[in-house]
Design a protein around this motif. Structure first.
Motif: not given
Length: 241
Positions: A47, A60, A62, A81
């Motif tokens: 990332p 992101f 995750c 994230a």
């Protein structure tokens, strides 16, 4: 401001580790459209590396356990994230969270191989089978001019160290993950020299959205999944463009 600080942190973090990154085909990165980034995944650095390479803040998705482990939870959420929910709510949460981010103009990142390459060390130019959740998201989301961007991370100098976290300890935070029900330690791969290779974007057109809503849904999902996996696999074999 948050985006600029995240980009600066990413680049400083890589510099601190001595990671040299080389970016190829930057011209393929869409600049005016919402983007769903799809990449292979072998290291906790991925990332950070993708953020530094693409030059934009990327939100992101995750693994669930990262949202359960103290300290780690604060790090990943502060960095932007969003940890996935427990299995019974995972798909719905992923779709709603990612759709809202794309609609607001954020760049969203996914790793369709799942957790396996992170806990089982694989070769730097191999890619596992892609899960299709990202394709359903891209075709279902009410987002105009969405680009799905395959990106290959091709390491050509790295070292692997044993982390201080046994896999079975992680099962306490996420007992639903069978990969954690094994002996051994969570590996940590640190890139020394790595290429980031941008593939051909796949554009979500009105026609493709209509196909997804009709009898061709399975075919268009497979087409998008195969496009991203094929692009990444080919780029990994080349190593550079």
């Amino acid at each position: 401001m948050f985006s600029e600080s995240k980009l600066l942190i990413s680049r400083c973090f890589l510099a601190g580790l001595g990671t040299q990154m080389f970016l190829y085909r930057e011209d393929r990165i869409p600049q005016e459209s919402p983007v769903l980034v799809v990449s292979n995944h072998r290291s906790f650095l991925d990332p950070v590396l993708l953020t530094a390479a693409l030059g934009r803040s990327i939100r992101f998705a995750c693994h669930h356990y990262m949202g359960q482990v103290p300290v780690m939870r604060e790090i990943v959420t502060t960095f932007g994230a969003f940890p996935l929910e427990a299995p019974e709510h995972r798909q719905q949460h992923f779709f709603s969270q990612a759709t809202a981010l794309l609609q607001s103009g954020e760049m969203v990142g996914v790793f369709p191989e799942g957790a396996e390459p992170m806990v089982k060390v694989t070769g730097p130019n191999t890619v596992g089978k892609f899960q299709r959740g990202f394709a359903h998201l891209a075709l279902r989301a009410p987002v105009r001019d969405l680009a799905v961007l395959p990106v290959a991370i091709s390491s050509f100098e790295e070292h692997s160290v044993r982390s201080g976290v046994p896999l079975k300890l992680l099962s306490l935070f996420d007992p639903s993950e069978p990969l954690f029900d094994r002996s051994g330690w969570h590996p940590v791969i640190i890139y020394q020299r790595v290429n980031v290779l941008i593939g051909q974007p796949y554009w979500i057109t009105v026609e493709r959205q209509q196909q997804y809503q009709g009898k061709k849904a399975k075919a268009v999902v497979a087409e998008l999944t195969d496009h991203c996996q094929g692009e990444i696999a080919e780029l990994l074999q080349r190593g550079c463009l």
